[in-house]
Motif scaffolding. Structure first.
Motif, PDB file in Angstrom:
ATOM      1  N   GLN A   1       0.818  -1.209   0.000  1.00 15.94           N
ATOM      2  CA  GLN A   1       0.000   0.000   0.000  1.00 15.94           C
ATOM      3  C   GLN A   1       0.858   1.268   0.000  1.00 15.94           C
ATOM      4  N   ARG A   2       2.061   1.185   0.520  1.00 21.11           N
ATOM      5  CA  ARG A   2       2.980   2.341   0.499  1.00 21.11           C
ATOM      6  C   ARG A   2       3.204   2.801  -0.944  1.00 21.11           C
ATOM      7  N   TYR A   3       3.444   1.852  -1.821  1.00 13.40           N
ATOM      8  CA  TYR A   3       3.716   2.177  -3.220  1.00 13.40           C
ATOM      9  C   TYR A   3       2.452   2.631  -3.949  1.00 13.40           C
ATOM     10  N   LEU A   4       1.326   1.995  -3.616  1.00 16.00           N
ATOM     11  CA  LEU A   4       0.053   2.387  -4.226  1.00 16.00           C
ATOM     12  C   LEU A   4      -0.278   3.838  -3.871  1.00 16.00           C
ATOM     13  N   PHE A   5      -0.215   4.186  -2.581  1.00 13.21           N
ATOM     14  CA  PHE A   5      -0.581   5.535  -2.159  1.00 13.21           C
ATOM     15  C   PHE A   5       0.441   6.570  -2.618  1.00 13.21           C
ATOM     16  N   THR A   6       1.693   6.177  -2.740  1.00 18.62           N
ATOM     17  CA  THR A   6       2.713   7.079  -3.292  1.00 18.62           C
ATOM     18  C   THR A   6       2.398   7.368  -4.758  1.00 18.62           C
ATOM     19  N   ALA A   7       2.090   6.314  -5.515  1.00 18.55           N
ATOM     20  CA  ALA A   7       1.759   6.491  -6.939  1.00 18.55           C
ATOM     21  C   ALA A   7       0.500   7.343  -7.105  1.00 18.55           C
ATOM     22  N   ILE A   8      -0.517   7.083  -6.301  1.00 17.73           N
ATOM     23  CA  ILE A   8      -1.750   7.873  -6.385  1.00 17.73           C
ATOM     24  C   ILE A   8      -1.450   9.343  -6.095  1.00 17.73           C
ATOM     25  N   GLY A   9      -0.643   9.617  -5.086  1.00 19.44           N
ATOM     26  CA  GLY A   9      -0.289  10.994  -4.743  1.00 19.44           C
ATOM     27  C   GLY A   9       0.468  11.696  -5.855  1.00 19.44           C
ATOM     28  N   LEU A  10       1.400  10.995  -6.485  1.00 17.46           N
ATOM     29  CA  LEU A  10       2.185  11.594  -7.573  1.00 17.46           C
ATOM     30  C   LEU A  10       1.330  11.820  -8.822  1.00 17.46           C
ATOM     31  N   ILE A  11       0.490  10.862  -9.140  1.00 17.42           N
ATOM     32  CA  ILE A  11      -0.410  11.017 -10.295  1.00 17.42           C
ATOM     33  C   ILE A  11      -1.386  12.166 -10.046  1.00 17.42           C
ATOM     34  N   ALA A  12      -1.925  12.233  -8.836  1.00 11.78           N
ATOM     35  CA  ALA A  12      -2.848  13.322  -8.496  1.00 11.78           C
ATOM     36  C   ALA A  12      -2.146  14.673  -8.617  1.00 11.78           C
ATOM     37  N   ALA A  13      -0.906  14.777  -8.149  1.00 13.40           N
ATOM     38  CA  ALA A  13      -0.162  16.039  -8.222  1.00 13.40           C
ATOM     39  C   ALA A  13       0.077  16.450  -9.676  1.00 13.40           C
ATOM     40  N   ALA A  14       0.386  15.480 -10.525  1.00 11.62           N
ATOM     41  CA  ALA A  14       0.601  15.796 -11.942  1.00 11.62           C
ATOM     42  C   ALA A  14      -0.697  16.289 -12.580  1.00 11.62           C
ATOM     43  N   TYR A  15      -1.794  15.626 -12.291  1.00 11.89           N
ATOM     44  CA  TYR A  15      -3.085  16.036 -12.858  1.00 11.89           C
ATOM     45  C   TYR A  15      -3.517  17.402 -12.308  1.00 11.89           C
ATOM     46  N   ILE A  16      -3.287  17.613 -11.023  1.00  9.48           N
ATOM     47  CA  ILE A  16      -3.637  18.910 -10.423  1.00  9.48           C
ATOM     48  C   ILE A  16      -2.805  20.019 -11.058  1.00  9.48           C
ATOM     49  N   THR A  17      -1.532  19.761 -11.325  1.00  3.47           N
ATOM     50  CA  THR A  17      -0.691  20.765 -11.995  1.00  3.47           C
ATOM     51  C   THR A  17      -1.277  21.116 -13.354  1.00  3.47           C
ATOM     52  N   PHE A  18      -1.717  20.126 -14.093  1.00  3.14           N
ATOM     53  CA  PHE A  18      -2.373  20.354 -15.388  1.00  3.14           C
ATOM     54  C   PHE A  18      -3.614  21.227 -15.209  1.00  3.14           C
ATOM     55  N   LEU A  19      -4.441  20.905 -14.217  1.00  2.00           N
ATOM     56  CA  LEU A  19      -5.655  21.688 -13.972  1.00  2.00           C
ATOM     57  C   LEU A  19      -5.334  23.112 -13.534  1.00  2.00           C
ATOM     58  N   LEU A  20      -4.312  23.263 -12.709  1.00  2.00           N
ATOM     59  CA  LEU A  20      -3.916  24.604 -12.263  1.00  2.00           C
ATOM     60  C   LEU A  20      -3.468  25.459 -13.442  1.00  2.00           C
TER      61      LEU A  20
END
Length: 172
Positions: free
Chosen positions: A79-98
Motif C-alpha cells: 500500500q505504500r507504493y500504491l498511495f505514493t503512486a496515487i499521490g504523484l499522479i494526483a499532483a501531476a493532474y492537479i498541476t495540469f488543472l492549475l
C-alpha cells in the motif's frame, strides 16, 4: 542606416496574465509547514507519546502505513507504493488543472491545498515508509478521531473549498 524595432514590435509570448507560479507556491508552503511540523514532533516525542493540550486535543506521535483513517494500514507494505503512486499522479493532474484554470482563484486554492497535502504525505511514505500523524482530537478520552497532520488538514480544507467552488459554479 539600420532601423531599430520599436518596443511595440517586439514579440512577446502570449500571456493572459494567469500564472501557475502562485498556485505551486501555495502548495510548496503547505509542504514546508507539513514537513517542519512532522520533523519537530518526531524530535520532541517518542512513538506513541502523548501530551494533553486541552480537554479535547492532544499531541501524539503515531505512524500510519495506510491512507485516511488507516485504510489498508495492516497490509504487508504494498500500500505504500500504491498511495505514493496515487499521490504523484494526483499532483501531476492537479498541476495540469492549475495551468489550465489558473484564473479561477477558489478552484486553484482548493487544488493547491490538496496537492500540497498529498505531496507532504508522499514525502513521508518515501522517506519513512509511513505517514507521521500527531494531531489527536477526542471526546472525554473515550472517542478519538483518527490522528492526522497538517497535510491531511490541507487536503480536507482543499476538498471543502472545491465543493464550495462547485456549488458556486452551479448557482451561476
Amino acid at each position: 542606416m539600420a532601423s531599430k524595432k520599436s518596443p511595440k514590435s517586439v514579440s512577446r509570448p502570449h500571456s493572459s496574465g494567469n500564472s501557475l507560479i502562485p498556485w505551486l507556491g501555495l502548495a510548496t508552503i503547505v509542504i514546508l509547514l507539513d514537513q517542519v511540523s512532522k520533523i519537530t514532533i518526531t524530535k520532541l516525542f517518542a512513538y506513541g507519546e502523548t501530551l494533553a493540550v486541552t480537554g479535547f486535543f492532544n499531541l501524539m506521535l503515531v505512524y500510519n502505513k495506510g491512507a485516511a483513517f488507516s485504510f489498508l494500514a495492516a497490509e504487508s507494505g504494498w500500500q505504500r507504493y500504491l498511495f505514493t503512486a496515487i499521490g504523484l499522479i494526483a499532483a501531476a493532474y492537479i498541476t495540469f488543472l492549475l495551468k489550465r484554470h489558473s484564473s479561477q482563484k477558489l478552484f486553484c486554492w482548493a487544488l493547491s491545498l490538496i496537492m500540497g497535502g498529498a505531496l507532504g504525505n508522499v514525502i513521508d511514505r518515501l522517506l519513512y515508509g509511513h505517514v507521521i500523524d500527531f494531531l489527536d482530537f477526542h471526546y472525554q478520552e473515550l472517542y478519538h478521531f483518527p490522528a492526522f497532520n497538517i497535510a491531511d488538514s490541507a487536503i480536507t480544507i482543499g476538498a471543502a473549498l472545491f465543493i464550495l467552488d462547485e456549488l458556486r459554479r452551479v448557482r451561476k
